[in-house]
Design an enzyme around this catalytic site. Sequence first.
Site, PDB file in Angstrom:
ATOM      1  N   GLU A 243       0.843  -1.200   0.000  1.00  0.00           N
ATOM      2  CA  GLU A 243       0.000   0.000   0.000  1.00  0.00           C
ATOM      3  C   GLU A 243       0.878   1.251   0.000  1.00  0.00           C
ATOM      4  OE1 GLU A 243      -1.339   2.905   3.150  1.00  0.00           O
ATOM      5  OE2 GLU A 243      -1.902   0.890   3.790  1.00  0.00           O
ATOM      6  N   GLU A 314       9.837   3.479   2.512  1.00  0.00           N
ATOM      7  CA  GLU A 314       8.593   3.042   3.148  1.00  0.00           C
ATOM      8  C   GLU A 314       8.837   2.025   4.252  1.00  0.00           C
ATOM      9  OE1 GLU A 314       6.460   5.079   2.581  1.00  0.00           O
ATOM     10  OE2 GLU A 314       7.553   5.843   0.868  1.00  0.00           O
TER      11      GLU A 314
END
Length: 1265
Positions: A243, A314
Site C-alpha cells: 500500500e 517506506e
Amino acid sequence: MASSSSSIFTGVKFSPILAPFNSGDSRRSRYLKDSRNKVRFNPSSPRLTPHRVRVEAPSLIPYNGLWAAQPNSHKGRLKRNIVSGKEATGISLSQGRNFCLTCKRNQAGIRRALPSAFVDRTAFSLSRSSLTSSLRKHSQIVNATLGPDEPHAAGTAWPDGIVAERQDLDLLPPEIDSAELEAFLGCELPSHPKLHRGQLKNGLRYLILPNKVPPNRFEAHMEVHVGSIDEEEDEQGIAHMIEHVAFLGSKKREKLLGTGARSNAYTDFHHTVFHIHSPTHTKDSEDDLFPSVLDALNEIAFHPKFLSSRVEKERRAILSELQMMNTIEYRVDCQLLQHLHSENKLGRRFPIGLEEQIKKWDVDKIRKFHERWYFPANATLYIVGDIDNIPRIVHNIEAVFGKNGLDNESTPSSPSPGAFGAMANFLVPKLPAGLGGTFSNEKTNTADQSKMIKRERHAIRPPVEHNWSLPGTSVDLKPPQIFKHELLQNFAINMFCKIPVSKVQTFGDLRNVLMKRIFLSALHFRINTRYKSSNPPFTSVELDHSDSGREGCTVTTLTVTAEPQNWQNAVKVAVQEVRRLKEFGVTRGELTRYMDALLKDSEHLAAMIDNVSSVDNLDFIMESDALSHTVMDQTQGHETLVAVAGTVTLEEVNTVGAKVLEFISDFGRPTAPLPAAIVACVPTKVHVDGVGESDFNISPDEIIESVKSGLLAPIEAEPELEVPKELISQSQLKELTLQRNPCFVPIPGSGLTKLHDKETGITQLRLSNGIAVNYKKSTTESRAGVMRLIVGGGRAAETSDSKGAVVVGVRTLSEGGRVGDFSREQVELFCVNHLINCSLESTEEFIAMEFRFTLRDNGMQAAFQLLHMVLERSVWLEDAFDRARQLYLSYFRSIPKSLERATAHKLMIAMLNGDERFVEPTPKSLQSLNLESVKDAVMSHFVGDNMEVSIVGDFSEEEIERCILDYLGTVKASHDSAKPPGSEPILFRQPTAGLQFQQVFLKDTDERACAYIAGPAPNRWGFTVDGDDLFQSVSKLPVAHDGLLKSEEQLLEGGDRELQKKLRAHPLFFGVTMGLLAEIINSRLFTTVRDSLGLTYDVSFELNLFDRLNLGWYVISVTSTPGKVYKAVDACKSVLRGLHSNQIAPRELDRAKRTLLMRHEAELKSNAYWLNLLAHLQASSVPRKELSCIKELVSLYEAASIEDIYLAYNQLRVDEDSLYSCIGIAGAQAGEEITVLSEEEEPEDVFSGVVPVGRGSSMTTRPTT
C-alpha cells in the site's frame, strides 16, 4: 481545559442497514476506541444500525436522555478553526492528543448527533402501515442496475431519534393471514435505484452512484480484496508495505495534487483501499478530471514501480508507524482480537505487521505478493459524486482499466473458487510488476504454459473459519482471559458472542433487524432508572450487536467498565439487567415508543436524502457489499421500514431479542451458547484513598463467580414510565407572558428591532430581557434544525479559590438531568419522543448548550421548552455533583498513564504559569468544591446581556419568532446590578523561570515518544495577552522579506491595492491570515520533518485562537521514537522559524487558499457550520465580529497576499524565550539515558498510513499521507 467535551453518550449502536446519513461532517473521524464498524445511536431514535446499547452510569443519563454528559473529550482546544466562529475538532493541549491508530476514516453509516438529554461536552408522522398498501408500494420501487453475479448489500443506518409515544399502535392487521404475511416477508428488498453496477471482461467490478454533495466533486476508491489476512507466515505486514510503496510511488497521483484533489490509502484485515477525492473539472480549463483520477488509481493498483529506493523509504516509515501505533489502546485491541478470534488468523494477522519481518523483505518478495493478489478480478472500483453522465464514466473505466490482465489470465466467470481453491492464488505465474497486458518482452515465464491458471477473488471474505457461539456447539468454555498493564486505569470486561452474518436481503430480514433494534434499545433505560447512587458500581455498560465485514461475522458484546474496586458489583449489575430484559422482555409502552421513534426518524432520514456526502454513501455501500446486505437509498429504507413495522408483534420482538442475549442470560446452562471469549483488561495497581497505590488482583474464577451471582439475583418486571407531552403547559406560558411581557427591542447600534441580511439570510433580534438572537432559515437539511446558547465566561471566569468550579458545575448539571418537577427519566424520554439531542460544553471562554431537533411533531417547540426550563428551573442535585467530582478525580489520576496527556499537561502548566483553568482540576481543587459553589460558578454566567442564542433550520419566520418570544422572551430578565463574572489575568510564564524545555518519562513495556512545542499568539481579532491591538499598528508591522514584498507590491495596482488595503482593515484579517499560515506551516512540517528527514510519522501545527480572551497559542505535535524525538523537535523549531530564510512561495499560498476555500464550500450545506459562523455575532465581548466576517469570508481568503501572511507570522512568538517544548518518552528504561541515532542512521524519508473503524479498528493502518 479546552472544551471539556464529555461524551457519556449512552446509546444504542447497530451496524448500518438502511442508508447512510451525513450531518455535514464528512471529514475522516477521530479515534474510536470501540472496535467494529458501529454507529452511535440514541434509543431515542432507534435506528437500524449497529445494535449497540451503551449505558454510561456516571451520568446516569441515557444516550437519548436530555443531558448525556461526555467526560472531557480531547477536542476543541488546540485546533480551533480560524474561520470566524467555527470551532474545528481538536484536542486540548492539557489533555493530550488522541493518536488514533485507525481513525482518519469516517465511519460508514450515520453521522449525526444523537437525541440525548444533556450531553456534557466539556473538555469537550406515519400512521400505521397497511400491509397490502406496503406490498403495492414495494412493487413500484425502482431497482438498481445489477452487475454480473453481484451480491446486493443492504444498507442504511436507521435514524437515531424517538418520537412521541403512541399507545394506539395497531400492529398486525387482522385481515392478513399467515400465508400472505409469509409471502410478503419473503419478498426481496428493492435495490438502490441510482446505483449502477458493472464488470469489465477482465473481472474488475465497478459501482457508480450520482450524488450532489459536495457539488462539483467526486470520490474514486479502488478496493483491492487483499489484506493482512491473506499474508503467509513470513509475509506479516507485506500488504501494508505494498500500500505504501504503490501509493507514494505514483507520479500520476502526485500530479493530481495541484488540481485540489486529495488522496490517501489504508490497509485492513480484508482489503486495501486507495482513494481520491477530486474536483470534477480543473478550475481554469474546465478539463474533465475523471480520466486523470482513474489513470492514477490504475497506476497505483496495477502498475506500481517497485524501486529499491522507495521500498527502503517506506520500510523506515512503516517501522516508525509501528512504534507510534503501539499505544495502550492498540494493545488492548490486540488482546480482544487475539482471544475473540483465537481459532483463525484474525487473531494474529494485524495489518501493521511484525517488525522483524518488515526489516527483511527485498523488492522481489514484495513484488511477488503484488503479482499474486493485485489483478482486476480481485478489485472493485467505487465512484460516487457529482456525475451527470454514467455512460461516459463507464467508457472512461473501460478505456483505463479494460486491458489490464487480458494477455495473461482467463476471465473469471464467477466468484466461486477454482479447482485448487484458495491455493490456486499462490500458484499463479509471476507477472512482472503485476502489469499484465501492458508488457511485451517479459512473458518468458508464462508464454510456454499451455493453460493459464484462473485468478479469482475469494468467494468468502475474509477467508477464515470461525467457531460460532451457537447452542449445542460441542466446545468447552474458554476460561476468562486477563490482560494486566500498568498504563490501564479502569477495569473493563468484554463478553463476546460470535455468529454468522444474517444477510439483510428480504423484508423478513429487515423485520428481524427492526425487532432486535427495539429490544436492545430498552437496555440503557433499564440501568439508568435503577442506579442513581452517587457512586454507582459501573462507569458504563454497553451492549453491542453488530455485523463486521472486516471480520466476516456478527458479534454481540457486553462491555462493562468500572473503577477497579467496584468491578464485581458492576459485573453483577450488568448481567442482572441483561437477564431481566431477556426474561421479561420489553413492555407494550416501550414497543410503541421505540417503533414510533424509528418510523419518525426514518421519515426524517428519507427527507435528508439529498444531503448525504459522497464519502459517506461510498463507505456505506462498501461495507454493505462486504456483508451482502441489499443497498437501498433513504427513501426506500423508510418505505420498507414502514412496510414491515405493521407486522411486528410484542411476542416476536421479545422472542427474537432474547436469543441475542442468551449467551449472557443463560450463562452456565448446558443449552446456552458459549461466549466466544471473555476478556478482562485491568490495571496492575489502583489508587486507594488514604493508602495510595496498591496491587490489583483478579482471577478467572472470580470473574465467573461474579457473572453467576448476578444471574442468581432476584429480578422484577420493568414498570411503565409516564412520559410528559410538554414541559410547559399553555396556561403556564400565558401566565409567564402576562408577567414578563416579552417583546423585541432595538438592537444596540442600529435602532432597529430586526436586522435581516438578504445575501446570507441571517436575521438578528434582541429580546427585552437582553438575550441576543440570530437565526437563519436553511432548507439544506429538510425539516431539521440546530440551536446553540452561548454564555460568556467559561473556565476563564474561575477564581483562585474556585478552581474547576465551572467545569464540574457543567458536568453536574448534565449528570442531574432534571428540570422543574420532572425527573431525569421523564426529561430523557421527552427528548427521545421529540427527537431532541442536547449537549452541554464548557470551554475556556464560554459555556454552551446545543440542541438538535426535527420540526416534525412540534420538535422545535419542544427544544425551546427544554432550553427555557434549563434557564428558569434547572435542578441541582448533590449526588450528581458527587458523580461529576469523582469523574474529574479519576480523570486527573489517569494523566500519568497517558504519554500524550502527561506531556501536554506539563507543557501547559509551564507555558501558562501554572494556571489551572487550562488544565484538568487537581484533586485538591476538586475537594474544596461543593454543590453551591459550582452552581453559583455556572449560573452567575446566565445574565441576559451575556447570552446569545443562534438557530439554523428549515423553519418559517413565523414559527421561529413565535418560539423565540414564547420561550426565550419569558426567561426572567437579569437584575440591573447583575453582571457576568470577570476573569483573573491570564499570563504566559516569563522566560526567567527556566521552564522552556521539559521532559516526561513514562515506564512502559514498549518504547514510544512524543513532543509538543507551543508559544503565544494573538486572538482571532488581533488582541494580544499584553493588551496590544494589532490593528492599531498593522501599518507599522515589520515586513518579512523586503525583496519579496517589494516585488509583490509592484504587482498590486489600482483595485488590487485597494483590495489589500481593505483586507488589512477587516476585523477578520488575523483570523484569515493565521488560518492560511497554519496550512503552510503544516505542509512544510510534513515535507521536511516527516518526508525528508524521516524523524516522525505524524506531525501537525495547530492554532488556538480565542474570541473572547485576549490571547491565543500555537502548538506543534510530533510523534517519534526515543532515539529521534530530540532531533524531531529541533527540526520542527527550524521549520517554524525558517519562514524568513525560506520564504513562502506563491504555490504554497495558492494551495492553502484552495484547501480552506474548498472546506468552506463543502461545509456551507451544514446547519452546524452555519451555527458556528453565527457564533458571537452579537456578543459585546467580541465587538469585531460582524456580518462582513461571514459575507466576505471567501473574498478575504482570495485577497490575502504573501505579505499579509508574513504580517500574521510576525505575531507568533517563536524566539527561544517565548517558545515552550516538552518531550515525552515511554519505555522500560524511561528516565535513563536515551541513545540518539547518529546522522548516518537517520532515514531520508517517512510517511504515514490509515485506519477504519470497528473492534480492533486500531489494527487498521494509518492514512498514507
